[in-house]
Design a protein around this motif. Structure first.
Motif, PDB file in Angstrom:
ATOM      1  N   PHE A 193      38.219  73.194  52.615  1.00 24.97           N
ATOM      2  CA  PHE A 193      38.283  72.582  51.043  1.00 24.97           C
ATOM      3  C   PHE A 193      37.289  72.272  50.208  1.00 24.97           C
ATOM      4  N   ALA A 243      38.617  66.803  51.184  1.00 20.51           N
ATOM      5  CA  ALA A 243      38.169  67.489  52.486  1.00 20.51           C
ATOM      6  C   ALA A 243      38.078  66.571  53.499  1.00 20.51           C
ATOM      7  N   GLN A 293      36.955  70.605  56.730  1.00 23.27           N
ATOM      8  CA  GLN A 293      36.341  70.067  55.506  1.00 23.27           C
ATOM      9  C   GLN A 293      35.556  71.124  54.949  1.00 23.27           C
TER      10      GLN A 293
END
Length: 400
Positions: free
Chosen positions: A325, A385, A322
């Protein structure tokens, strides 16, 4: 021994951002299209906030020559008789009302004024010596009125009036003479150019000022119809204006009250509405840019499934994926915000030059523009994400 890349959350921020920039560069065409919306939105917001800030400063500048603690009382006809303000009452108010520091009555008219071979239709303002100091008029040549000028045939010309009455080789200047309705006045001063505001009873740049005590010669009606009052700083302007209006009330006139503070509030409110409207348009552009960021990130998730699976296989947690991104999305937004900041300030500077304003930068926009764009990037990068962190590593490694 097999070397493993450390989790992204343990990498230095600079390296994380550098990796994000490299990934975005690989997708530079899509990234540039996503950046366009961010840049336009951030630039619009920065430009509008900066222009609004400058507009407020310029509004205050308009009243700088007289101050914001001013009230104008203007008499309009209440019947068949000419309206009038009682001169003695006006001049007595600074001694009777603790909120009134100074008062300046005047009579206003227009006339054809001649000097040498030049004639011009100009405003006539019959004033007391208190007026020029009350509203901050400054002479560019000569002097202002003094107590000994009360009934004399002397005049002060506004800057534009002096230009209109000047002939080649014979400029209107202190010592020259002007003719008004058969009377010859000696010019004792030329005013420096002054900003014209709604609180000014007349445009002093295009006016001939004469003493109020001798106004009966050329001004019709000769009695004061307008008065300016300077209030004590911090005074309750509406209450003070109401007391002044009550003191000057008479059967011949309906009194209109205008205060500098009300004018400033009205101008600022009008400019604020325009700024909010244009800022909302910028916010919509920023929203569109955010959707572009989401699209780029979703495409990146689909194209980098094998990379995501490999990272997960060697120990990257869902939080690391996560973060990878989110950093890319935030970096994309921040870069667009910085470009928008430069573009917005350039547009604001151009607007200031075109309007004749002094460029003034509100410091908060330096952080607000890029910060807001980065926040939009993060917000719209959150969904891609999460999608990346939910990919099954085995399925992701099988992806072509």
């Amino acid at each position: 021994m097999t070397l493993r890349r450390p989790p992204l959350s343990n990498l230095p921020l600079g390296e994380t951002v550098a990796e994000a920039m490299a990934n975005l560069f690989v997708q530079r065409e899509r990234s540039a299209l996503a950046l366009l919306g961010i840049v336009i939105g951030a630039a619009a917001i920065v430009a509008m906030l900066t222009i609004g800030h400058m507009a407020q400063r310029e509004t205050l500048k308009l009243f700088s020559h007289m101050g914001a603690d001013m009230v104008q009382i203007h008499a309009t006809p209440a019947g068949d008789a000419n309206p009038v303000l009682d001169l003695a009452t006006v001049e007595r108010l600074p001694r009777r009302d603790p909120d009134v520091l100074a008062a300046a009555p005047m009579a206003i008219d227009r006339a054809t004024v001649a000097a040498g071979g030049q004639t011009a239709d100009l405003g006539l303002a019959a004033v007391t010596p208190a007026l020029v100091s009350l509203i901050g008029l400054q002479p560019s040549q000569g002097r202002l009125f003094g107590p000994l000028d009360d009934s004399g045939l002397v005049a002060i010309l506004g800057s534009d009036a002096a230009s209109k009455l000047s002939a080649p080789g014979a400029p209107a200047a202190p010592g020259s003479e002007v003719r008004v309705k058969g009377y010859v006045y000696r010019v004792v001063g030329i005013l420096a150019p002054a900003p014209n505001t709604a609180l000014d009873p007349t445009d002093f740049n295009s006016a001939v000022l004469i003493p109020l005590a001798g106004a009966r010669r050329v001004v019709n009606p000769p009695d004061p119809v307008t008065a300016l009052f300077r209030l004590r700083p911090g005074a309750d302007t509406p209450a003070a204006a109401q007391r002044i209006q009550a003191e000057l009330a008479n059967p011949t006139a309906a009194l209109q009250v205008i205060s500098a503070q009300e004018l400033i509030r009205g101008l600022n409110a009008q400019k604020a509405i325009h700024s909010r409207l244009l800022t909302a348009i910028g916010a919509i552009s920023l929203l569109v840019g955010g959707i572009g960021v989401m699209n780029v990130m979703l495409m990146a998730v689909m194209e980098r499934r094998r990379e995501i699976g490999l990272r997960a296989a060697i120990g990257a947690s869902p939080r690391d994926l996560q973060l990878m991104f989110l950093v890319e999305a935030g970096t994309l937004g921040a870069v667009g915000g910085l470009a928008g900041l430069v573009l917005g300030l350039t547009a604001a500077f151009a607007a200031a030059r075109a309007s004749g304003w002094s460029f003034s930068l509100p410091l908060y926009v330096l952080l607000l523009g890029p910060g807001l764009a980065a926040a939009v990037g993060l917000a719209f990068g959150l969904y891609p994400a999460i999608k990346a962190s939910q990919l099954d590593p085995i399925e992701a490694l099988r992806a072509e």
